[in-house]
Design an enzyme around this catalytic site. Structure first.
Site, PDB file in Angstrom:
ATOM      1  N   LYS A  49     -20.429  -3.173 -30.030  1.00  0.00           N
ATOM      2  CA  LYS A  49     -21.509  -3.593 -29.155  1.00  0.00           C
ATOM      3  C   LYS A  49     -21.694  -5.104 -29.083  1.00  0.00           C
ATOM      4  CE  LYS A  49     -22.960   0.291 -27.568  1.00  0.00           C
ATOM      5  NZ  LYS A  49     -23.144   0.534 -26.173  1.00  0.00           N
TER       6      LYS A  49
HETATM    7  N1  PMP Z   1     -20.590   4.536 -31.714  1.00  0.00           N
HETATM    8  C1  PMP Z   1     -21.643   3.820 -32.134  1.00  0.00           C
HETATM    9  C2  PMP Z   1     -21.911   3.742 -33.601  1.00  0.00           C
HETATM   10  C3  PMP Z   1     -22.478   3.190 -31.199  1.00  0.00           C
HETATM   11  O1  PMP Z   1     -23.548   2.477 -31.625  1.00  0.00           O
HETATM   12  C4  PMP Z   1     -22.198   3.316 -29.827  1.00  0.00           C
HETATM   13  C5  PMP Z   1     -23.099   2.677 -28.806  1.00  0.00           C
HETATM   14  N2  PMP Z   1     -24.294   3.359 -28.598  1.00  0.00           N
HETATM   15  C6  PMP Z   1     -21.101   4.089 -29.432  1.00  0.00           C
HETATM   16  C7  PMP Z   1     -20.306   4.664 -30.410  1.00  0.00           C
HETATM   17  C8  PMP Z   1     -20.803   4.420 -27.990  1.00  0.00           C
HETATM   18  O2  PMP Z   1     -20.444   3.363 -27.179  1.00  0.00           O
HETATM   19  P1  PMP Z   1     -20.869   3.373 -25.633  1.00  0.00           P
HETATM   20  O3  PMP Z   1     -22.338   3.081 -25.582  1.00  0.00           O
HETATM   21  O4  PMP Z   1     -20.054   2.264 -25.048  1.00  0.00           O
HETATM   22  O5  PMP Z   1     -20.572   4.689 -25.031  1.00  0.00           O
END
Ligand code: PMP
Length: 462
Positions: A49
């Site tokens: 992120k």
């Molecule tokens: N894994 C974790 C630990 C996350 O914090 C996130 C983001 N919410 C994701 C996966 C998924 O990524 P995305 O929001 O890009 O789908």
């Protein structure tokens, strides 16, 4: 020799991205398929992120929405907050984050360490509730002067960042040799951006989403209906709501994974590959391993994402005590939800009636659905059950039973278990003379398990 100039940065934001692709070895056992992981805990904030944190802030600066001294507000599972907080620290913005209460303590402490204000909201509320973390964040923006909502669930900059950075990095690192890409979907930013990039380069790349049981994404993908969601423990992926940052046209398939399989796989990644990862990495690698085994070919390449570091879950699934408390350490335990999700579609759901149904209607219903026992459910509670043989005997003795309510002929109610209970527990109930067991999810009785279902499931698995 490595080009060291590439590792010299003017500030920490320049160190975001260009994370290493690391081959997974021991977790594959004898499976020859190549499995590679883009390891995102190498980002300065420890997660994927960081990529969108800085991109969202810089886009808001360019558009003029974010002015000097402004405040960045966001609803976050924690990692986006950390990514935003890093960029905000360098650029002198304030941060206010709303987090659902299931998120780990470590994440809350990390956000506070960066100087952010953190507001904890309840996890078990509907998406429309004013207490939902997304709605609380919106309210704060309205009430705070010179504030913007980073809006990871609706900001096109989110998938765009992955299209611009994560996708090309993966493509370049594997030299264009990739058959399957596996990823989770929280906002859907990663899978949408990377999926789009990879499919533009090669439309044959298969994009598979790993989704926790309890999330509504898989059902939405398959039926365009957001079904019932329930609480699960893996953080950062899955949802009870669709987001505009999730572009399903770049996804070929969703696969569900239990909390237990996610956490046990994350622990294996740590102990067998030396990669201390978070729970969603476990969910993703569990699916990646399934796909690698299905391909079973040394020339095929599966690439997956490991979104964050396990350091922020040390007090959770990386702790044996926590795992034992959740009864997730024991081996070979299958959850009721896995059995129910594997039932043939024609047997999905529960055929039930209320006690006011007549004998004739009950027999017709059982005949129509080819079943021999019928749960009686009133106001969401299991109140009794009917057995075809017993009801027929009652009719033979006294034909007026046909047109009277069945209540006098009913037997004990079937026991009700939770979707997260084990099959072992259900089997015990079935061997104690119960004809069937009902399963409850999110407060509603949504499934039934009979001896036949257990035997069918076990024979299919072998
Ligand atoms: N894994 C974790 C630990 C996350 O914090 C996130 C983001 N919410 C994701 C996966 C998924 O990524 P995305 O929001 O890009 O789908």
């Amino acid at each position: 020799m490595k080009d060291l100039s590439k590792r010299v940065h003017q500030n920490v934001l320049e160190a975001i991205g260009n994370t290493p692709l690391i081959r997974l070895n021991r977790v594959l056992g004898r499976c020859p398929t190549q499995l590679w992981a883009q390891v995102e805990f190498f980002n300065p904030g420890g997660s994927i992120k960081d990529r969108i944190g800085v991109a969202i802030i810089e886009a808001a600066e360019r558009s003029g929405a974010l002015k000097p001294g402004g405040t960045v507000v966001e609803s976050t599972a924690g990692n986006t907050g950390i990514g935003l907080a890093i960029a905000a620290s360098l650029k002198g913005y304030n941060c206010i984050f709303t987090l659902p209460d299931k998120m780990s303590n470590e994440k809350v402490k990390l956000l506070k360490a960066f100087g952010a204000d953190v507001i904890i909201t309840p996890s078990a509320v509907s998406p429309d509730s004013p207490e939902n973390y997304v709605n609380v964040a919106r309210r704060i923006v309205e009430e705070t002067p010179n504030a913007i909502l980073a809006d990871q669930f609706g900001n096109p900059e989110n998938p765009e960042t992955h299209y611009r950075t994560t996708g090309p990095e993966i493509w370049e690192q594997v030299g264009g040799r990739i058959d399957v890409f596996v990823c989770g979907a929280g906002t859907g930013g990663t899978i949408s951006g990377v999926g789009r990039y990879l499919k533009e380069r090669n439309p044959d790349v298969r994009v598979v989403a790993a989704d926790p049981y309890g999330s509504g994404f898989k059902e939405y993908f398959e039926s365009e209906r957001m079904g019932h969601s329930s609480v699960y423990l893996v953080e950062g992926i899955g949802s009870d709501k669709m987001h505009t940052t999730l572009h399903l046209e770049y996804v070929d398939e969703f696969r569900n994974v239990s909390d237990r399989d996610s956490f046990l796989t994350a622990r294996r990644l740590t102990r067998e590959e030396g990669l201390l990862v978070g729970g969603s990495s476990g969910t993703i690698v569990h699916v990646a391993l399934q796909l690698a085994q299905e391909l079973n070919d040394e020339k095929r390449v599966v690439v997956c994402i490991l979104p964050d570091s396990g350091e922020r879950y040390l007090s959770k699934f990386h702790s044996d005590e926590w795992m034992r408390e959740k009864r997730m350490l024991e081996t070979d335990k299958v959850l009721v939800q896995v059995l129910l999700d594997n039932k043939p579609p024609s047997f999905a759901g529960v055929i039930s009636a209320e006690g006011t149904i007549t004998g004739r209607e009950a027999l017709d219903l059982m005949n129509k659905h080819n079943i021999s026992q019928l749960p009686l459910i009133e106001k969401g509670e299991s109140v009794g059950s009917l057995k075809e043989g017993r009801l027929m005997n009652a009719v033979l003795k006294d034909s007026s039973v046909l047109d009277a309510p069945v209540k006098p002929s009913m037997a004990n109610p079937f026991p009700v278990v939770s979707y997260q209970d084990t099959l072992e527990h259900v089997t015990r109930l079935l061997t104690r003379g119960n004809g069937a067991v009902l399963a409850r999810r999110a407060g509603r009785i949504v499934g039934i398990v009979t001896r036949y279902d257990i035997i069918h499931f076990l024979t299919q698995r072998q």
